[in-house]
Design a protein around this motif. Structure first.
Motif, short mmCIF file in Angstrom:
data_model
loop_
_atom_site.label_atom_id
_atom_site.label_comp_id
_atom_site.label_asym_id
_atom_site.label_seq_id
_atom_site.Cartn_x
_atom_site.Cartn_y
_atom_site.Cartn_z
N LYS A 165 30.91 21.81 64.00
CA LYS A 165 29.49 21.44 64.05
C LYS A 165 28.78 21.77 62.74
CE LYS A 165 29.79 19.56 67.97
NZ LYS A 165 29.77 18.07 68.00
N GLY A 166 29.25 22.81 62.06
CA GLY A 166 28.69 23.11 60.75
C GLY A 166 28.93 21.98 59.77
N TYR A 167 30.12 21.41 59.78
CA TYR A 167 30.42 20.28 58.90
C TYR A 167 29.65 19.04 59.32
CZ TYR A 167 34.24 22.96 56.80
OH TYR A 167 34.97 23.89 56.12
N PHE A 168 29.53 18.85 60.62
CA PHE A 168 28.79 17.69 61.12
C PHE A 168 27.34 17.73 60.65
CE2 PHE A 168 25.85 16.15 64.44
CZ PHE A 168 26.14 14.79 64.37
N HIS A 169 26.69 18.85 60.81
CA HIS A 169 25.29 18.96 60.43
C HIS A 169 25.11 18.95 58.91
CE1 HIS A 169 24.08 19.42 64.50
NE2 HIS A 169 24.63 20.60 64.67
N GLY A 170 26.07 19.53 58.21
CA GLY A 170 25.93 19.66 56.77
C GLY A 170 26.36 18.45 55.97
N HIS A 171 27.28 17.66 56.52
CA HIS A 171 27.87 16.56 55.76
C HIS A 171 27.71 15.19 56.41
CE1 HIS A 171 30.01 19.10 52.75
NE2 HIS A 171 30.00 19.99 53.73
N GLY A 172 27.15 15.14 57.60
CA GLY A 172 26.98 13.85 58.28
C GLY A 172 28.03 13.58 59.31
N THR A 173 29.28 13.93 58.99
CA THR A 173 30.38 13.86 59.95
C THR A 173 31.29 15.06 59.73
OG1 THR A 173 31.86 12.58 58.52
CG2 THR A 173 30.39 11.32 59.98
N THR A 174 32.06 15.41 60.76
CA THR A 174 33.04 16.47 60.63
C THR A 174 34.05 16.13 59.55
OG1 THR A 174 32.79 17.07 62.96
CG2 THR A 174 34.79 17.80 61.86
N LEU A 175 34.50 14.86 59.54
CA LEU A 175 35.48 14.43 58.54
C LEU A 175 34.96 14.61 57.12
CD1 LEU A 175 38.07 13.10 57.56
CD2 LEU A 175 37.01 10.86 58.04
N ALA A 176 33.72 14.25 56.88
CA ALA A 176 33.17 14.37 55.53
C ALA A 176 33.21 15.83 55.07
CB ALA A 176 31.74 13.84 55.48
N GLY A 177 32.90 16.74 55.98
CA GLY A 177 32.95 18.16 55.63
C GLY A 177 34.37 18.63 55.36
N LEU A 178 35.30 18.20 56.19
CA LEU A 178 36.70 18.60 56.00
C LEU A 178 37.26 18.05 54.70
CD1 LEU A 178 38.01 18.13 59.65
CD2 LEU A 178 37.85 20.29 58.40
N MET A 179 36.86 16.84 54.35
CA MET A 179 37.32 16.26 53.09
C MET A 179 36.72 17.01 51.90
SD MET A 179 37.15 12.19 53.97
CE MET A 179 37.37 11.74 52.23
N ALA A 180 35.44 17.29 51.98
CA ALA A 180 34.76 17.95 50.86
C ALA A 180 35.24 19.38 50.66
CB ALA A 180 33.26 17.93 51.08
N GLU A 181 35.47 20.08 51.75
CA GLU A 181 35.78 21.50 51.66
C GLU A 181 37.28 21.81 51.66
OE1 GLU A 181 33.42 23.69 51.22
OE2 GLU A 181 31.71 22.34 51.57
N HIS A 182 38.08 20.89 52.26
CA HIS A 182 39.50 21.22 52.44
C HIS A 182 40.44 20.06 52.09
CE1 HIS A 182 38.32 24.97 54.41
NE2 HIS A 182 37.43 24.25 55.07
N HIS A 183 39.92 18.99 51.54
CA HIS A 183 40.75 17.85 51.09
C HIS A 183 41.65 17.31 52.21
CE1 HIS A 183 39.32 18.93 47.13
NE2 HIS A 183 39.78 20.15 47.29
N VAL A 184 41.10 17.26 53.42
CA VAL A 184 41.84 16.73 54.56
C VAL A 184 42.10 15.24 54.37
CG1 VAL A 184 41.54 16.10 57.00
CG2 VAL A 184 41.15 18.45 56.25
#
Length: 221
Positions: free
Chosen positions: A54-73
């Motif tokens: 939920k932190g990535y969702f709120h901070g990046h628009g989607t969970t995926l966007a956060g995972l990509m930005a922070e962990h290169h998923v």
């Protein structure tokens, strides 16, 4: 049609919790898969995984966007995993298909999901032939709504004039960039997550059911 909407030539729809009711709880299945993915990836329990999600969702628009930005998923790996769900909670909605068919102009799905998943949802709803195209997360270069580039890319891809366009979405915050470029906005207020946004000045219409709203605007002289 409602006079205010006569200039609309492009009818743009979000997918999840917009073209089917949030009460179907389909996205709950995806949400649970995202939590499971994060728990496995980081070796944490489900409570911590959901907090991260939920932190990535709120901070990046989607969970995926956060995972990509922070962990290169890998986005393909992630989307394949979270979209591997059954669709049996969805029901065919022929009245909605009929309402969409009556709209004058082009109809496009604009979703942060990917095209294969969107196709499965649309087919299950009986809407497979209702739309000209699906503009998905890959077409957005993996930069999701509400990032402004997603809307600019949509307009460029289909030669859309925002002033002649209407966007329907259950996430109120995703309507703000659409309104900023001149689109008419419709919020499907069905209880889905709103990320704490209380400024709804950019919303032109609100409905609890998109089929009923479409039927109403077509009946209005």
């Amino acid at each position: 049609m409602l006079a205010r909407l006569l200039p609309i030539r492009n009818w743009i729809f979000d997918l999840d919790n917009t073209l089917y009711p949030a009460s179907a709880r389909l996205f709950d299945l995806i949400d649970a898969k995202m939590t499971a993915y994060i728990a496995d990836r980081f070796g944490c329990d489900l409570v911590e995984a959901r907090r991260i999600q939920k932190g990535y969702f709120h901070g990046h628009g989607t969970t995926l966007a956060g995972l990509m930005a922070e962990h290169h998923v890998d986005p393909h790996e992630f989307l394949d995993f979270v979209h591997d769900i059954e669709m049996d909670v969805l029901e065919e909605n022929l009245p909605l298909a009929a309402a969409i068919a009556k709209l004058p102009g082009r109809k496009i799905v604009f979703t942060n999901a990917d095209r294969p998943y969107a196709g499965r949802v649309l087919d299950r709803l009986g809407l497979g032939a209702s739309f000209e195209a699906v503009h998905d997360i890959h077409a957005m270069d993996l930069k999701p709504k509400p990032q402004q580039s997603a809307y600019a890319g949509l307009c460029a891809a289909f030669g859309i004039d925002p002033a002649e366009s209407l966007f329907v979405e259950d996430m109120a915050r995703n309507l703000k960039p659409a309104k900023a470029i001149g689109m008419t906005t419709v919020w499907v207020d069905n209880g889905s997550e709103q990320a704490g946004d209380t400024d709804h000045s950019y919303i032109d219409f609100t409905t609890h059911d998109i089929r009923h709203w479409l039927e109403e605007i077509m009946e209005t002289a």
